[in-house]
Write a protein that holds these residues in place. Structure first.
Motif, short mmCIF file in Angstrom:
data_model
loop_
_atom_site.label_atom_id
_atom_site.label_comp_id
_atom_site.label_asym_id
_atom_site.label_seq_id
_atom_site.Cartn_x
_atom_site.Cartn_y
_atom_site.Cartn_z
N THR A 1 0.83 -1.26 -0.13
CA THR A 1 -0.02 0.00 -0.01
C THR A 1 0.93 1.26 0.13
O THR A 1 0.17 2.38 -0.04
CB THR A 1 -0.90 0.27 1.18
OG1 THR A 1 -0.20 0.33 2.34
CG2 THR A 1 -1.77 -1.28 1.31
N GLY A 2 2.25 1.08 0.34
CA GLY A 2 2.90 2.12 0.24
C GLY A 2 3.15 2.87 1.71
O GLY A 2 3.94 3.53 2.03
N ALA A 3 2.44 2.19 2.42
CA ALA A 3 2.31 2.69 3.85
C ALA A 3 3.73 2.21 4.60
O ALA A 3 4.20 1.17 4.34
CB ALA A 3 0.93 2.17 4.82
N LYS A 4 4.43 3.08 5.64
CA LYS A 4 5.17 2.53 6.67
C LYS A 4 4.48 2.07 8.00
O LYS A 4 3.39 2.48 8.14
CB LYS A 4 6.10 3.86 6.99
CG LYS A 4 6.83 4.46 5.70
CD LYS A 4 7.70 5.66 6.21
CE LYS A 4 8.70 6.26 4.77
NZ LYS A 4 9.28 7.31 5.26
N GLY A 5 5.24 1.11 8.62
CA GLY A 5 4.82 0.41 9.61
C GLY A 5 5.77 -0.07 10.68
O GLY A 5 6.99 -0.13 10.24
N VAL A 6 5.43 -0.29 11.81
CA VAL A 6 6.03 -0.86 12.89
C VAL A 6 5.56 -2.21 13.25
O VAL A 6 4.41 -2.53 13.30
CB VAL A 6 5.83 -0.19 14.15
CG1 VAL A 6 6.31 -0.62 15.41
CG2 VAL A 6 6.50 1.24 14.20
N VAL A 7 6.20 -3.27 13.29
CA VAL A 7 6.02 -4.68 13.43
C VAL A 7 6.58 -4.76 15.10
O VAL A 7 7.86 -4.54 15.18
CB VAL A 7 6.52 -5.57 12.59
CG1 VAL A 7 6.25 -7.12 12.81
CG2 VAL A 7 5.62 -5.31 11.24
#
Length: 543
Positions: A244-250
């Motif tokens: 989606t192009g989103a940045k994220g934290v796992v």
């Protein structure tokens, strides 16, 4: 038999937090009265979003992310989820976040099960007269979500495993997802989250893929998700989110077996006076003699016989437990009858002890064991073994630790692979293990035993750095976390960071988690977002 003090032994491990001043208790009660609404943010704070766009923050997870606490999902718990706290911080001037919508449960007490007479039980509160948690009697069964499902930001589902994230069948088995699924029976948590068009996300799944096994006392090994299924679900869902192009934290998984649920009830939780101990020893003379007989006939080793013998003394005593990993001695007891070493009546008396032994410090009774220990005409855990579902044996502890460590290695491997394929850090890994090592005052040896760290020297060193120096002359001086001079304990006492179910954080625990994520975001994205005020959040609810 002096069983009236049993509860005092069951919750002895709460001592670090339960020894409180009257001032602490008064402050907690004041906080409780203010807890119906989330606390306001600091007046006119400001910040910046760095290199990440926060206009549409989406959270994916299970019960912790949903704000489930005190054994139930209820309105005030949802308001204090770390995801909601982050959503509030992202709305600070200059950061660019927008309203964070959750599938509100609209329940003051939530639902924790059914009680006697079909009463509906609500969230648990701490009863200082026990001390221990007990449910309220005013629970509410969850109803359908009445809000706009298309505007949701929090897609966390209590009870969800990582392998459920892309399962349309989840709505049929989990009513807490069915109530807000966009199209129950067709949509999935992942498809709903993707439809929200996130610009940033937090992803914390995997705890339930081992926790369900552990909470159930290690009875059903099939409840541990296979490593292959775990990896496939993780890789496919993160790949879709990155797309989606989103940045994220796992986030990684904490060391489950140190949670208060597995520590509040001591393995030697049975208090006896000398007269009762003598009476019980007389009663168990037959079992001990039978075990000696099996060793004499070379049917078991002398070490095995010693491990299973039951002997009591004045003071605290080990819980008598069923251990399914032990050899079933039923056929060998029968052999003693055949050899005329015992009578048929004596053989009948031995039936409850075919796979029993006294617990050791390596065994972990679960919190629900407190409700059954010492009950019954023949007291459970004393005269007859407590059921396997109420105690995690040493072997089952190892299985839990191994599963969680394997999952963490998988999480790191998948994140590293996706980042390498993208040629950039598109997912930020937040390792919660150092914080838990600090919270529980773990020494370096325990860090190794619990398989903390992510397999690299730097990550293991980071965990041990939190643990080193905690033990001085055999005394743990590092139990808990200090926040602005206040020590918060790793339990569900009034000064603790866990809720009364012994598994999920209370609001102060959620604030610590939120700040851990904010710290990672500062490093990864250069954001300037203030921390959540941990001490401004309430602790547990006291009866």
């Amino acid at each position: 038999m002096k069983m009236k003090n049993l509860k005092l032994y069951l919750f002895a491990l709460l001592a670090s937090g339960a020894i409180m001043t009257s001032c602490d208790e008064e402050e907690n009660l004041v906080e409780q009265r203010k807890s119906d609404n989330p606390l306001p943010v600091v007046t006119d704070p400001s910040g910046s979003n760095g290199t990440v766009t926060l206009t549409k923050y989406v959270s994916i997870g299970n019960s912790i992310t949903a704000g489930y606490m005190d054994g139930a999902l209820y309105t005030n718990g949802q308001a204090h989820s770390f995801a909601n706290m982050l959503g509030n911080q992202f709305q600070i001037s200059g950061v660019g976040g927008t309203t964070f919508n959750q599938p509100d449960i609209n329940s003051d007490f939530g639902y924790s099960g059914m009680g006697p007479g079909n009463t509906i039980l609500g969230r648990y509160v701490l009863d200082l007269s026990i001390p221990g948690p007990k449910p309220t009697l005013t629970g509410q069964v969850p109803t359908a979500y009445a809000g706009n499902k298309a505007e949701l930001n929090n897609f966390a589902v209590p009870g969800m495993r990582i392998v459920d994230i892309n399962s349309a069948a989840l709505a049929g088995s989990n009513p807490l997802y069915a109530r807000f699924a966009s199209t129950p029976g067709t949509s999935t948590v992942l498809s709903d989250a993707l439809a929200a068009s996130p610009t940033f996300y937090t992803y914390w799944l995997g705890n339930n893929d081992a926790l369900g096994y552990a909470v159930g006392g290690g009875v059903n090994a099939a409840m541990i998700t296979s490593q292959a299924d775990f990896q496939n679900a993780l890789a496919s869902s993160l790949t879709a989110l990155v797309g989606t192009g989103a940045k994220g934290v796992v986030m990684t998984l904490p060391p489950l077996v140190v949670l208060p649920y597995f520590r509040a009830v001591k393995w030697n939780a049975i208090p006896l006076d000398q007269a009762t101990a003598d009476q019980l020893n007389t009663a168990f003379a037959g079992l001990n003699a039978a075990l000696n007989g099996l060793a004499a006939y070379n049917l078991i080793s002398t070490a095995e016989a010693a491990k299973r013998k039951v002997t009591y003394q004045a003071g605290p005593n080990a819980i008598l437990m069923h251990d399914k990993d032990l050899e079933d001695l039923g056929p060998k007891f029968d052999a003693l009858v055949g050899a005329q070493a015992i009578t048929a009546a004596q053989r009948v008396a031995l039936e409850p002890y075919r796979q029993s032994r006294p617990a050791t410090s390596s065994d972990l009774p679960v919190l629900s064991a407190a409700t059954v220990l010492g009950t019954g005409t023949a007291p459970i855990g004393l005269a007859i073994p407590i059921e396997d579902k109420y105690i995690l044996s040493a072997n089952e502890v190892v299985k839990t630790v191994t599963a969680r460590a394997t999952f963490n290695q998988t999480i790191k491997g998948v994140v590293d692979q996706i980042n390498a394929g993208a040629g950039a850090t598109v997912i930020t890994l937040v390792d919660v293990q150092p914080k838990f090592a600090d919270l529980f005052g773990l020494d370096a040896a325990t860090v190794d035993q619990l398989a903390l760290g992510l397999g690299t020297q730097s990550s293991i060193a980071a965990v041990k750095a939190e643990a080193d120096g905690q033990i001085v002359n055999g005394v743990n001086i590092g139990l808990g976390i200090k926040v602005n001079g206040t020590n918060l304990a790793p339990d569900f006492s009034p000064n603790g960071v866990f809720s009364t179910d012994g598994i999920h954080p209370n609001p102060r625990g959620h604030a610590i988690i939120a700040n851990l994520i904010l710290s990672a975001m500062r490093t990864a994205y250069g954001v300037d977002i203030p921390d959540v005020d941990v001490l401004a959040q309430r602790g547990i609810l006291v009866q």
